[in-house]
Write a protein that holds these residues in place. Structure first.
Motif, PDB file in Angstrom:
ATOM      1  N   GLY A   1       0.783  -1.230   0.000  1.00 40.32           N
ATOM      2  CA  GLY A   1       0.000   0.000   0.000  1.00 40.32           C
ATOM      3  C   GLY A   1       0.812   1.275   0.000  1.00 40.32           C
ATOM      4  O   GLY A   1       0.242   2.369  -0.068  1.00 40.32           O
ATOM      5  N   GLY A   2       2.117   1.160   0.087  1.00 38.27           N
ATOM      6  CA  GLY A   2       2.932   2.360   0.050  1.00 38.27           C
ATOM      7  C   GLY A   2       2.955   2.979  -1.333  1.00 38.27           C
ATOM      8  O   GLY A   2       2.423   2.422  -2.295  1.00 38.27           O
ATOM      9  N   GLY A   3       3.555   4.147  -1.423  1.00 38.80           N
ATOM     10  CA  GLY A   3       3.655   4.821  -2.716  1.00 38.80           C
ATOM     11  C   GLY A   3       4.019   6.270  -2.548  1.00 38.80           C
ATOM     12  O   GLY A   3       4.439   6.704  -1.473  1.00 38.80           O
ATOM     13  N   LEU A   4       3.841   7.005  -3.639  1.00 36.95           N
ATOM     14  CA  LEU A   4       4.125   8.436  -3.670  1.00 36.95           C
ATOM     15  C   LEU A   4       2.808   9.197  -3.597  1.00 36.95           C
ATOM     16  O   LEU A   4       1.872   8.917  -4.353  1.00 36.95           O
ATOM     17  CB  LEU A   4       4.859   8.782  -4.958  1.00 36.95           C
ATOM     18  CG  LEU A   4       5.126  10.257  -5.237  1.00 36.95           C
ATOM     19  CD1 LEU A   4       6.054  10.852  -4.175  1.00 36.95           C
ATOM     20  CD2 LEU A   4       5.720  10.432  -6.635  1.00 36.95           C
ATOM     21  N   VAL A   5       2.750  10.151  -2.689  1.00 36.87           N
ATOM     22  CA  VAL A   5       1.526  10.926  -2.509  1.00 36.87           C
ATOM     23  C   VAL A   5       1.905  12.370  -2.208  1.00 36.87           C
ATOM     24  O   VAL A   5       2.973  12.632  -1.638  1.00 36.87           O
ATOM     25  CB  VAL A   5       0.662  10.319  -1.378  1.00 36.87           C
ATOM     26  CG1 VAL A   5       1.374  10.379  -0.045  1.00 36.87           C
ATOM     27  CG2 VAL A   5      -0.702  10.973  -1.298  1.00 36.87           C
ATOM     28  N   GLN A   6       1.038  13.283  -2.589  1.00 33.95           N
ATOM     29  CA  GLN A   6       1.286  14.689  -2.279  1.00 33.95           C
ATOM     30  C   GLN A   6       0.915  14.990  -0.836  1.00 33.95           C
ATOM     31  O   GLN A   6       0.061  14.313  -0.241  1.00 33.95           O
ATOM     32  CB  GLN A   6       0.472  15.580  -3.215  1.00 33.95           C
ATOM     33  CG  GLN A   6       1.003  15.622  -4.636  1.00 33.95           C
ATOM     34  CD  GLN A   6       0.314  16.690  -5.465  1.00 33.95           C
ATOM     35  OE1 GLN A   6      -0.852  16.999  -5.256  1.00 33.95           O
ATOM     36  NE2 GLN A   6       1.037  17.247  -6.424  1.00 33.95           N
ATOM     37  N   ALA A   7       1.544  15.997  -0.301  1.00 33.23           N
ATOM     38  CA  ALA A   7       1.219  16.440   1.054  1.00 33.23           C
ATOM     39  C   ALA A   7      -0.277  16.737   1.149  1.00 33.23           C
ATOM     40  O   ALA A   7      -0.864  17.324   0.239  1.00 33.23           O
ATOM     41  CB  ALA A   7       2.027  17.676   1.419  1.00 33.23           C
ATOM     42  N   GLY A   8      -0.869  16.296   2.252  1.00 33.63           N
ATOM     43  CA  GLY A   8      -2.301  16.444   2.434  1.00 33.63           C
ATOM     44  C   GLY A   8      -3.108  15.256   1.978  1.00 33.63           C
ATOM     45  O   GLY A   8      -4.300  15.146   2.290  1.00 33.63           O
ATOM     46  N   GLY A   9      -2.471  14.353   1.269  1.00 35.15           N
ATOM     47  CA  GLY A   9      -3.144  13.178   0.752  1.00 35.15           C
ATOM     48  C   GLY A   9      -3.236  12.059   1.778  1.00 35.15           C
ATOM     49  O   GLY A   9      -2.830  12.211   2.937  1.00 35.15           O
ATOM     50  N   SER A  10      -3.766  10.924   1.310  1.00 37.02           N
ATOM     51  CA  SER A  10      -3.984   9.774   2.188  1.00 37.02           C
ATOM     52  C   SER A  10      -3.451   8.507   1.543  1.00 37.02           C
ATOM     53  O   SER A  10      -3.389   8.396   0.308  1.00 37.02           O
ATOM     54  CB  SER A  10      -5.490   9.590   2.465  1.00 37.02           C
ATOM     55  OG  SER A  10      -6.024  10.691   3.156  1.00 37.02           O
ATOM     56  N   LEU A  11      -3.084   7.576   2.386  1.00 36.08           N
ATOM     57  CA  LEU A  11      -2.725   6.230   1.971  1.00 36.08           C
ATOM     58  C   LEU A  11      -3.222   5.255   3.030  1.00 36.08           C
ATOM     59  O   LEU A  11      -3.312   5.620   4.213  1.00 36.08           O
ATOM     60  CB  LEU A  11      -1.207   6.057   1.839  1.00 36.08           C
ATOM     61  CG  LEU A  11      -0.499   6.611   0.610  1.00 36.08           C
ATOM     62  CD1 LEU A  11       1.013   6.452   0.763  1.00 36.08           C
ATOM     63  CD2 LEU A  11      -0.978   5.931  -0.661  1.00 36.08           C
ATOM     64  N   ARG A  12      -3.501   4.047   2.593  1.00 32.15           N
ATOM     65  CA  ARG A  12      -3.821   2.989   3.553  1.00 32.15           C
ATOM     66  C   ARG A  12      -2.825   1.852   3.359  1.00 32.15           C
ATOM     67  O   ARG A  12      -2.770   1.250   2.278  1.00 32.15           O
ATOM     68  CB  ARG A  12      -5.239   2.466   3.403  1.00 32.15           C
ATOM     69  CG  ARG A  12      -5.605   1.508   4.537  1.00 32.15           C
ATOM     70  CD  ARG A  12      -7.040   1.055   4.510  1.00 32.15           C
ATOM     71  NE  ARG A  12      -7.243  -0.041   3.566  1.00 32.15           N
ATOM     72  CZ  ARG A  12      -8.221  -0.945   3.691  1.00 32.15           C
ATOM     73  NH1 ARG A  12      -9.061  -0.861   4.706  1.00 32.15           N
ATOM     74  NH2 ARG A  12      -8.362  -1.904   2.803  1.00 32.15           N
ATOM     75  N   LEU A  13      -2.069   1.589   4.395  1.00 33.63           N
ATOM     76  CA  LEU A  13      -1.127   0.477   4.364  1.00 33.63           C
ATOM     77  C   LEU A  13      -1.806  -0.784   4.896  1.00 33.63           C
ATOM     78  O   LEU A  13      -2.637  -0.717   5.807  1.00 33.63           O
ATOM     79  CB  LEU A  13       0.104   0.788   5.214  1.00 33.63           C
ATOM     80  CG  LEU A  13       0.848   2.076   4.881  1.00 33.63           C
ATOM     81  CD1 LEU A  13       2.102   2.186   5.746  1.00 33.63           C
ATOM     82  CD2 LEU A  13       1.192   2.152   3.407  1.00 33.63           C
ATOM     83  N   SER A  14      -1.429  -1.896   4.334  1.00 31.27           N
ATOM     84  CA  SER A  14      -1.940  -3.185   4.774  1.00 31.27           C
ATOM     85  C   SER A  14      -0.799  -4.072   5.230  1.00 31.27           C
ATOM     86  O   SER A  14       0.323  -3.959   4.718  1.00 31.27           O
ATOM     87  CB  SER A  14      -2.686  -3.887   3.625  1.00 31.27           C
ATOM     88  OG  SER A  14      -3.772  -3.126   3.177  1.00 31.27           O
ATOM     89  N   CYS A  15      -1.103  -4.933   6.162  1.00 31.79           N
ATOM     90  CA  CYS A  15      -0.136  -5.917   6.641  1.00 31.79           C
ATOM     91  C   CYS A  15      -0.854  -7.265   6.659  1.00 31.79           C
ATOM     92  O   CYS A  15      -1.766  -7.463   7.472  1.00 31.79           O
ATOM     93  CB  CYS A  15       0.362  -5.537   8.027  1.00 31.79           C
ATOM     94  SG  CYS A  15       1.408  -6.781   8.825  1.00 31.79           S
ATOM     95  N   ALA A  16      -0.464  -8.133   5.750  1.00 34.79           N
ATOM     96  CA  ALA A  16      -1.067  -9.459   5.674  1.00 34.79           C
ATOM     97  C   ALA A  16      -0.268 -10.429   6.523  1.00 34.79           C
ATOM     98  O   ALA A  16       0.953 -10.558   6.350  1.00 34.79           O
ATOM     99  CB  ALA A  16      -1.091  -9.933   4.223  1.00 34.79           C
ATOM    100  N   ALA A  17      -0.949 -11.097   7.436  1.00 34.74           N
ATOM    101  CA  ALA A  17      -0.276 -11.995   8.374  1.00 34.74           C
ATOM    102  C   ALA A  17      -0.643 -13.444   8.077  1.00 34.74           C
ATOM    103  O   ALA A  17      -1.801 -13.754   7.786  1.00 34.74           O
ATOM    104  CB  ALA A  17      -0.673 -11.651   9.801  1.00 34.74           C
ATOM    105  N   SER A  18       0.342 -14.293   8.164  1.00 32.84           N
ATOM    106  CA  SER A  18       0.085 -15.733   8.054  1.00 32.84           C
ATOM    107  C   SER A  18       0.645 -16.438   9.277  1.00 32.84           C
ATOM    108  O   SER A  18       1.660 -16.040   9.838  1.00 32.84           O
ATOM    109  CB  SER A  18       0.710 -16.300   6.776  1.00 32.84           C
ATOM    110  OG  SER A  18       2.093 -16.069   6.746  1.00 32.84           O
TER     111      SER A  18
END
Length: 115
Positions: free
Chosen positions: A8-25
């Motif tokens: 879910g990471g990436g490049l985003v402008q200031a003020g923007g949003s991201l959602r990171l995910s962590c998949a567990a096994s």
């Protein structure tokens, strides 16, 4: 073998949003709890968010009010919702689980916030 995989990471402008995910096994995050760390360029890795097995949460002052940590009902996914992102949020983000047996880390996902 417990595995944690962030995405879910990436490049985003200031003020923007991201959602990171962590998949567990091979581990139930709703039982173990999970935390998120961030390592900014040239800095030590720091804990920024935590959710316990009772769903209580805690945040570093630098992200409080902007980031939200959660775990799904199945205990297989953790999320870090990041809003109002700032350039100083740039770094590699890791999910982490600490059990009585061992510490487990994902490989990390890069977040870059441009000004």
């Amino acid at each position: 073998q417990v595995q944690l995989v962030e995405s879910g990471g990436g490049l985003v402008q200031a003020g923007g949003s991201l959602r990171l995910s962590c998949a567990a096994s091979r581990i139930d995050l709703s039982i173990s709890g999970v935390d998120w760390y961030r390592q900014a360029p040239g800095r030590l890795r720091e804990e920024i968010a935590f959710i316990s097995n009772k769903s209580t949460t805690d945040y570093a002052d630098s992200v409080k009010g902007r980031f939200t940590v959660s775990v799904d009902n199945a205990g297989s996914m953790a999320y870090l919702q990041m809003n109002s992102l700032k350039p100083e949020d740039t770094g590699v983000y890791y999910c982490h689980v600490n059990t009585y047996k061992a510490n487990y880390w994902g490989q990390g996902t890069q977040v870059t916030v441009s000004s």
